[in-house]
Design a protein around this motif. Structure first.
Motif, PDB file in Angstrom:
ATOM      1  N   LYS A 118       0.836  -1.195   0.000  1.00  0.00           N
ATOM      2  CA  LYS A 118       0.000   0.000   0.000  1.00  0.00           C
ATOM      3  C   LYS A 118       0.871   1.246   0.000  1.00  0.00           C
ATOM      4  N   HIS A 119       1.933   1.205   0.819  1.00  0.00           N
ATOM      5  CA  HIS A 119       2.869   2.331   0.848  1.00  0.00           C
ATOM      6  C   HIS A 119       3.429   2.586  -0.548  1.00  0.00           C
ATOM      7  N   ALA A 120       3.827   1.528  -1.215  1.00  0.00           N
ATOM      8  CA  ALA A 120       4.432   1.676  -2.541  1.00  0.00           C
ATOM      9  C   ALA A 120       3.405   2.201  -3.545  1.00  0.00           C
ATOM     10  N   LEU A 121       2.163   1.764  -3.410  1.00  0.00           N
ATOM     11  CA  LEU A 121       1.122   2.239  -4.328  1.00  0.00           C
ATOM     12  C   LEU A 121       0.950   3.745  -4.210  1.00  0.00           C
ATOM     13  N   ARG A 122       0.925   4.241  -2.978  1.00  0.00           N
ATOM     14  CA  ARG A 122       0.803   5.699  -2.792  1.00  0.00           C
ATOM     15  C   ARG A 122       2.057   6.385  -3.302  1.00  0.00           C
ATOM     16  N   TYR A 123       3.193   5.770  -3.045  1.00  0.00           N
ATOM     17  CA  TYR A 123       4.471   6.320  -3.529  1.00  0.00           C
ATOM     18  C   TYR A 123       4.461   6.436  -5.045  1.00  0.00           C
ATOM     19  N   TYR A 124       4.026   5.398  -5.721  1.00  0.00           N
ATOM     20  CA  TYR A 124       3.960   5.429  -7.185  1.00  0.00           C
ATOM     21  C   TYR A 124       3.071   6.563  -7.665  1.00  0.00           C
ATOM     22  N   GLU A 125       1.974   6.726  -6.965  1.00  0.00           N
ATOM     23  CA  GLU A 125       1.043   7.786  -7.360  1.00  0.00           C
ATOM     24  C   GLU A 125       1.690   9.153  -7.173  1.00  0.00           C
ATOM     25  N   ARG A 126       2.318   9.345  -6.031  1.00  0.00           N
ATOM     26  CA  ARG A 126       3.052  10.586  -5.763  1.00  0.00           C
ATOM     27  C   ARG A 126       4.055  10.889  -6.854  1.00  0.00           C
ATOM     28  N   GLU A 127       4.737   9.835  -7.298  1.00  0.00           N
ATOM     29  CA  GLU A 127       5.792  10.000  -8.296  1.00  0.00           C
ATOM     30  C   GLU A 127       5.234  10.169  -9.701  1.00  0.00           C
ATOM     31  N   GLY A 128       3.917  10.097  -9.809  1.00  0.00           N
ATOM     32  CA  GLY A 128       3.305  10.324 -11.116  1.00  0.00           C
ATOM     33  C   GLY A 128       3.299   9.104 -12.011  1.00  0.00           C
TER      34      GLY A 128
ATOM     35  N   ARG B 107       9.250  -2.500 -13.827  1.00  0.00           N
ATOM     36  CA  ARG B 107      10.221  -2.635 -12.736  1.00  0.00           C
ATOM     37  C   ARG B 107      11.012  -3.926 -12.902  1.00  0.00           C
ATOM     38  N   ALA B 108      10.276  -4.988 -13.206  1.00  0.00           N
ATOM     39  CA  ALA B 108      10.909  -6.311 -13.301  1.00  0.00           C
ATOM     40  C   ALA B 108      11.908  -6.383 -14.454  1.00  0.00           C
ATOM     41  N   THR B 109      11.703  -5.531 -15.452  1.00  0.00           N
ATOM     42  CA  THR B 109      12.671  -5.530 -16.551  1.00  0.00           C
ATOM     43  C   THR B 109      13.910  -4.720 -16.178  1.00  0.00           C
ATOM     44  N   GLY B 110      13.888  -4.129 -14.976  1.00  0.00           N
ATOM     45  CA  GLY B 110      15.054  -3.387 -14.521  1.00  0.00           C
ATOM     46  C   GLY B 110      14.952  -1.895 -14.768  1.00  0.00           C
ATOM     47  N   MET B 111      13.789  -1.444 -15.178  1.00  0.00           N
ATOM     48  CA  MET B 111      13.641  -0.014 -15.432  1.00  0.00           C
ATOM     49  C   MET B 111      13.579   0.751 -14.119  1.00  0.00           C
ATOM     50  N   PRO B 112      14.418   1.792 -13.963  1.00  0.00           N
ATOM     51  CA  PRO B 112      14.340   2.590 -12.739  1.00  0.00           C
ATOM     52  C   PRO B 112      13.103   3.475 -12.746  1.00  0.00           C
ATOM     53  N   ILE B 113      12.695   3.902 -11.552  1.00  0.00           N
ATOM     54  CA  ILE B 113      11.502   4.720 -11.383  1.00  0.00           C
ATOM     55  C   ILE B 113      11.519   5.954 -12.298  1.00  0.00           C
ATOM     56  N   ARG B 114      12.671   6.594 -12.368  1.00  0.00           N
ATOM     57  CA  ARG B 114      12.797   7.800 -13.190  1.00  0.00           C
ATOM     58  C   ARG B 114      12.373   7.538 -14.634  1.00  0.00           C
ATOM     59  N   GLU B 115      12.877   6.437 -15.175  1.00  0.00           N
ATOM     60  CA  GLU B 115      12.553   6.069 -16.555  1.00  0.00           C
ATOM     61  C   GLU B 115      11.084   5.714 -16.688  1.00  0.00           C
ATOM     62  N   MET B 116      10.570   5.054 -15.678  1.00  0.00           N
ATOM     63  CA  MET B 116       9.161   4.685 -15.717  1.00  0.00           C
ATOM     64  C   MET B 116       8.311   5.940 -15.799  1.00  0.00           C
ATOM     65  N   LYS B 117       8.717   6.938 -15.022  1.00  0.00           N
ATOM     66  CA  LYS B 117       7.999   8.215 -15.039  1.00  0.00           C
ATOM     67  C   LYS B 117       8.023   8.806 -16.453  1.00  0.00           C
ATOM     68  N   ALA B 118       9.177   8.768 -17.063  1.00  0.00           N
ATOM     69  CA  ALA B 118       9.311   9.302 -18.420  1.00  0.00           C
ATOM     70  C   ALA B 118       8.409   8.534 -19.379  1.00  0.00           C
ATOM     71  N   PHE B 119       8.377   7.228 -19.201  1.00  0.00           N
ATOM     72  CA  PHE B 119       7.542   6.394 -20.067  1.00  0.00           C
ATOM     73  C   PHE B 119       6.065   6.739 -19.881  1.00  0.00           C
ATOM     74  N   VAL B 120       5.675   6.874 -18.637  1.00  0.00           N
ATOM     75  CA  VAL B 120       4.286   7.229 -18.335  1.00  0.00           C
ATOM     76  C   VAL B 120       3.945   8.560 -18.984  1.00  0.00           C
ATOM     77  N   ASP B 121       4.862   9.505 -18.905  1.00  0.00           N
ATOM     78  CA  ASP B 121       4.623  10.813 -19.517  1.00  0.00           C
ATOM     79  C   ASP B 121       4.430  10.675 -21.027  1.00  0.00           C
ATOM     80  N   LEU B 122       5.241   9.825 -21.647  1.00  0.00           N
ATOM     81  CA  LEU B 122       5.070   9.573 -23.084  1.00  0.00           C
ATOM     82  C   LEU B 122       3.666   9.055 -23.357  1.00  0.00           C
ATOM     83  N   THR B 123       3.263   8.100 -22.534  1.00  0.00           N
ATOM     84  CA  THR B 123       1.948   7.497 -22.725  1.00  0.00           C
ATOM     85  C   THR B 123       0.844   8.544 -22.647  1.00  0.00           C
ATOM     86  N   HIS B 124       0.980   9.452 -21.679  1.00  0.00           N
ATOM     87  CA  HIS B 124      -0.043  10.479 -21.528  1.00  0.00           C
ATOM     88  C   HIS B 124       0.002  11.507 -22.659  1.00  0.00           C
TER      89      HIS B 124
END
Lengths: 149, 149
Positions: B26-36, B66-83
């Motif tokens: 649950k903590h991580a879920l909120r963290y992910y949301e915070r991080e966008g 995450r499992a593919t080794g992508m760091p959070i920063r990159e995930m954020k960038a990817f999410v931004d692309l998606t949006h």
DNA sequence: GGTTGACTTCGAGCGCGCTCGAACTCCTAG
DNA sequence: CTAGGAGTTCGAGCGCGCTCGAAGTCAACC
């Protein structure tokens, strides 16, 4: 790599040699030694570390343990077992077998992740191909990103 | 899992449901949301998050990244692309392909690590078998641990 | 003698990915 | 009315594995 012979035929490596040969940073090599993973590396009269062929091999073994996912703490425990003598071999086997298990599990997980990643890529490439085929949006139909699985 | 229907047929998940279903805390879920990484999860009138089926799928996708080794920063960038819309799909493919590459490389490395680990285990088991065969040290020969590779 | 350069020790700092806990709001049951 | 439980926000803290940098030593070279 200078590899000055130190005692006749014996080859000895400087910390920089070991770092270059193994890919483990000099900082990390000293850190490993501090943590007791590497035992006392002998020093030349000038205080510089002189790694033996065996030390080099041991560093490579430590790399292997790290690569299997073993944390430093466990590696330390394993090293201690090794220093305690032959009667700990059964214990060592148990530890290694445990990490082997974990590694095999992760490898299976990775295969699944790869498949899912491939599926996602295929989906995206399909979208791209469709966009290529119909560059202008004749249909007015907007495809939504539904490949979230 | 309560999964109270919130709007007729629609299923909605509490944060605890999502944590249980995905294994993300649950903590991580909120963290992910915070991080966008998760965009605005809608809230029930009492302020509690109500995850949709899509949100659940998205969390699982984040897990994959995450499992593919992508760091959070990159995930954020990817999410931004998606949006940012469909025109970023080529970029997204590039990113995913990059991590696919890395994953494949790691998988190959892991296979090698497994082999080396197996070799080490075989060596140790050989020592154990020999010790079993000759429980008393009749020969006076002391075997040294030379399987450091 | 002075400078360069590779090493030494030491303890502090960092990047990552959460994880935790305090203080708060709601709602429900007894 | 009170107590419990599940959620909220927020910022601080943590565990890991290094990584860095200051200050020192030593040997070689100009």
């Amino acid at each position: 790599m200078h590899s000055k012979s130190y005692c006749g035929e014996m080859s000895a490596y400087s910390i920089d040699d070991v770092a270059t040969l193994t890919g483990v940073s000099k900082h990390a090599l000293r850190y490993y030694e501090r943590e007791g993973l590497l035992a006392e590396v002998p020093k030349a009269p000038n205080g510089h570390r002189r790694y033996s062929e065996d030390d080099l091999g041991w560093v490579r073994f430590l790399q292997l343990l790290r690569a299997t996912g073993m944390p430093i703490r466990e590696m330390k425990a394993f090293v201690d077992l090794t220093h305690a003598g032959e009667h700990t071999i059964a214990d060592r086997v148990e530890v290694l077998a445990h990490y082997r298990e974990a590694l095999v599990t992760r490898m299976a997980a990775d295969r699944e992740h790869l498949e899912r990643l491939n599926a996602k890529l295929d989906y995206y490439r399909g979208v791209l191909a469709a966009a290529d085929a119909v560059p202008e949006d004749i249909t007015g139909y907007v495809r939504t990103d539904r490949a979230r699985t």
